[in-house]
Design a protein around this motif. Structure first.
Motif, short mmCIF file in Angstrom:
data_model
loop_
_atom_site.label_atom_id
_atom_site.label_comp_id
_atom_site.label_asym_id
_atom_site.label_seq_id
_atom_site.Cartn_x
_atom_site.Cartn_y
_atom_site.Cartn_z
N TYR A 109 0.86 -1.17 0.00
CA TYR A 109 0.00 0.00 0.00
C TYR A 109 0.91 1.23 0.00
O TYR A 109 1.86 1.32 0.79
CB TYR A 109 -0.88 0.04 1.24
N ILE A 110 0.60 2.20 -0.87
CA ILE A 110 1.42 3.41 -0.96
C ILE A 110 0.52 4.63 -0.85
O ILE A 110 -0.42 4.80 -1.63
CB ILE A 110 2.20 3.47 -2.28
N ALA A 111 0.81 5.47 0.14
CA ALA A 111 0.09 6.74 0.25
C ALA A 111 0.58 7.69 -0.83
O ALA A 111 1.79 7.77 -1.11
CB ALA A 111 0.31 7.35 1.63
N GLU A 112 -0.33 8.43 -1.43
CA GLU A 112 0.04 9.28 -2.56
C GLU A 112 0.98 10.42 -2.17
O GLU A 112 1.73 10.92 -3.00
CB GLU A 112 -1.21 9.85 -3.23
N SER A 113 0.97 10.83 -0.91
CA SER A 113 1.92 11.83 -0.39
C SER A 113 1.74 13.21 -1.01
O SER A 113 2.59 13.73 -1.72
CB SER A 113 3.36 11.36 -0.59
N ARG A 114 0.60 13.81 -0.70
CA ARG A 114 0.35 15.17 -1.16
C ARG A 114 1.23 16.17 -0.41
O ARG A 114 1.69 15.88 0.68
CB ARG A 114 -1.15 15.51 -0.93
N LEU B 187 12.98 12.45 11.28
CA LEU B 187 12.46 13.51 10.43
C LEU B 187 12.25 12.93 9.04
O LEU B 187 13.18 12.41 8.41
CB LEU B 187 13.46 14.67 10.37
N ASN B 188 11.02 12.99 8.55
CA ASN B 188 10.70 12.44 7.24
C ASN B 188 9.52 13.20 6.65
O ASN B 188 8.96 14.10 7.28
CB ASN B 188 10.39 10.94 7.36
N LYS B 189 9.13 12.82 5.44
CA LYS B 189 8.03 13.50 4.76
C LYS B 189 6.79 13.54 5.64
O LYS B 189 6.45 12.56 6.32
CB LYS B 189 7.71 12.77 3.45
N THR B 190 6.13 14.68 5.63
CA THR B 190 4.90 14.84 6.40
C THR B 190 3.93 13.69 6.11
O THR B 190 3.70 13.33 4.96
CB THR B 190 4.23 16.18 6.04
N GLY B 191 3.35 13.17 7.18
CA GLY B 191 2.50 11.99 7.08
C GLY B 191 3.11 10.78 7.75
O GLY B 191 2.41 9.84 8.13
N THR B 192 4.44 10.82 7.93
CA THR B 192 5.13 9.71 8.58
C THR B 192 4.69 9.58 10.04
O THR B 192 4.41 8.48 10.53
CB THR B 192 6.65 9.89 8.51
N GLU C 134 9.84 24.16 4.08
CA GLU C 134 8.42 24.46 3.91
C GLU C 134 8.06 24.40 2.44
O GLU C 134 8.74 24.98 1.59
CB GLU C 134 8.11 25.86 4.45
N GLY C 135 7.00 23.66 2.12
CA GLY C 135 6.54 23.58 0.74
C GLY C 135 5.82 24.85 0.33
O GLY C 135 5.48 25.71 1.15
N LEU C 136 5.58 24.99 -0.95
CA LEU C 136 4.91 26.18 -1.47
C LEU C 136 3.43 26.17 -1.11
O LEU C 136 2.76 25.13 -1.20
CB LEU C 136 5.05 26.23 -3.00
N PRO C 137 2.87 27.32 -0.71
CA PRO C 137 1.44 27.37 -0.38
C PRO C 137 0.56 26.95 -1.56
O PRO C 137 -0.51 26.39 -1.37
CB PRO C 137 1.22 28.84 -0.03
N ALA D 105 -4.86 31.48 5.35
CA ALA D 105 -3.45 31.18 5.63
C ALA D 105 -3.18 29.71 5.31
O ALA D 105 -4.04 28.85 5.50
CB ALA D 105 -3.14 31.46 7.10
N VAL D 106 -2.00 29.44 4.79
CA VAL D 106 -1.63 28.08 4.40
C VAL D 106 -0.34 27.67 5.09
O VAL D 106 0.64 28.41 5.10
CB VAL D 106 -1.44 27.99 2.87
N ALA D 107 -0.35 26.49 5.69
CA ALA D 107 0.86 25.88 6.22
C ALA D 107 1.09 24.59 5.43
O ALA D 107 0.19 23.75 5.35
CB ALA D 107 0.72 25.58 7.71
N ASN D 108 2.25 24.45 4.86
CA ASN D 108 2.56 23.27 4.04
C ASN D 108 3.92 22.72 4.44
O ASN D 108 4.88 22.75 3.67
CB ASN D 108 2.53 23.64 2.55
N PRO D 109 4.06 22.20 5.67
CA PRO D 109 5.35 21.66 6.09
C PRO D 109 5.73 20.44 5.25
O PRO D 109 4.90 19.58 4.96
CB PRO D 109 5.13 21.28 7.55
N THR D 110 6.98 20.38 4.86
CA THR D 110 7.46 19.26 4.06
C THR D 110 7.75 18.04 4.92
O THR D 110 7.56 16.90 4.49
CB THR D 110 8.73 19.67 3.29
#
Length: 430
Positions: free
Chosen positions: A269-274, A330-335, A368-371, A382-387
């Protein structure tokens, strides 16, 4: 470049790169110019130079299906007075996934070499200058938004190696290399593997300019071996199991693909990782490798781990951007969310990584990812998009590396080792 004339002859010079080395071809007696000299893949550029480059790759090496475009360089022009020809050279760099070269009759001999070897061979004119226009630099590392820390750390070592090759042997040359290494460390300060690998090369060189080239190139081989060994260790543990993963880790992908020869998982199973959805590409490549794959939304990860779908998950396997000295990851958000959900369902969580990703300090630096990746509307939102996010050590069952499975104490010991390597600057770096 000087202004062109109607007598200019446009050619492509194409460097194929694998494992930090480039392919050189010694020209046979059947070619019209520079017979017996070493060059890269080359040929006349008619129309689109990149299309000509791809055609020559296939013609001279039969590797056309194994290459990935990296970059093209600014053309350079020079006049060969002996031939009364003014050449306009269009340089290109491609990564290649296969070294099995099938040369045509224009090639007498092939060799995979570290690029500084170009300066030591009898080559076609301006070959190093062509490479210099496509080789990685501090700026290409800074601007790269596509690749992860493992890949970029190899490019950093290439930068250091190539700069050492041209630094000379004067007393000031060491200061130049210190400046280059410092710029590399500052270019991507959140990438622990890059910092540790550059620090190791500079520490091993111990103030000797000539040793920097050898240490940096040796570091590329060591890094690739570490990633491969970590993949092999993980592959043995997941063979025949149902696994959940997320984001994109080359080390994890190799472990799951069956590439190591240790067998494949029964299902992944692989999460798409938005928002970048890099998990989609991983799912496609694993499916092409013959792995049974299900792509799921990020929000469905806990649902999958609960056993609500057809197959229960045996193990969560993820990569790491950084492993902190106290065992946090520390890893991609969602971990973090996946690890907490896994703990709720008594599903073990394994982090697969080379030890070079163990940090020397407890501080966490994330990007930080792009809003726009989350919201691009006109409302006052407001947008928070932590990587990245941080997963506490209590939710990580195993850290699988080229040195085996590390517990928290072993991680702390590796961190101390890397602190010593950072001392080449006279100070510790995080």
């Amino acid at each position: 470049m000087a202004s062109e004339t109607s007598d200019d002859r446009h050619v492509v010079t194409v460097f194929l790169r694998d494992a930090g080395e480039v392919l050189l071809l010694r020209r046979s007696d059947s070619v019209g110019t520079y017979a017996g000299k070493w060059g890269a893949v080359s040929g006349y550029a008619e129309g689109d130079p990149e299309a000509a480059a791809r055609w020559e790759i296939d013609e001279e090496t039969a590797l056309g299906d194994a290459v990935t475009f990296v970059r093209g360089g600014v053309p350079l022009a020079f006049t060969d007075d002996d031939l009364s020809v003014r050449w306009v050279v269009h340089p290109f760099l491609f990564d290649v996934s296969d070294r099995d070269v099938d040369p045509n009759d224009e090639v007498a001999e092939t060799a995979w070499v570290a690029p500084p070897e170009i300066r030591r061979r009898e080559t076609v004119p301006m070959l190093w200058e062509a490479y210099d226009r496509v080789r990685p630099t501090v700026h290409t590392l800074e601007d790269d938004t596509e690749h992860g820390s493992a890949w970029l750390s190899l490019r950093a070592l290439e930068v250091l190696r190539d700069e050492a090759a041209v630094a000379g042997d004067e007393a000031a040359a060491w200061d130049v290399l210190v400046s280059v290494a410092t710029d590399l460390l500052d270019a991507r300060p959140s990438m622990t593997a890059l910092s540790n690998r550059v620090n190791r090369a500079m520490s091993e060189a111990d103030g000797r300019v000539a040793a920097v080239e050898r240490a940096a190139h040796g570091g590329i081989g060591r890094a690739l071996d570490a990633d491969r060994q970590a993949s092999e260790s993980a592959a043995e543990r997941v063979a025949g199991e149902t696994v959940l993963t997320l984001s994109r880790s080359g080390t994890v992908e190799r472990a799951l693909s069956g590439e190591t020869g240790a067998g494949r998982p029964a299902h992944v199973y692989i999460a798409e990782s938005r928002p970048d959805r890099e998990g989609v590409g991983v799912a496609e490549r694993l499916a092409q490798a013959g792995v049974d794959v299900t792509l799921v939304t990020d929000a469905a990860v806990a649902h999958v781990l609960s056993g609500a779908l057809a197959t229960d998950v045996d193990r969560v396997v993820v990569g790491a951007d950084t492993v902190l000295p106290d065992g946090r990851v520390l890893n991609k958000t969602g971990t973090r969310g996946a690890a907490i959900a896994a703990a709720t369902e008594s599903v073990p969580v394994e982090v697969v990584t080379a030890t070079d990703k163990v940090a020397t300090a407890e501080t966490v630096t994330g990007e930080e990812g792009l809003p726009e990746g989350v919201y691009d509307g006109d409302a006052d939102v407001a947008v928070a998009n932590p990587t990245f996010d941080v997963t506490p050590a209590v939710f990580v069952d195993s850290v699988v590396t080229e040195r085996g499975v590390l517990d928290v104490g072993a991680v702390a010991t590796v961190a101390e080792e890397f602190r010593a390597l950072a001392a080449w600057r006279g100070e510790e770096r995080a």
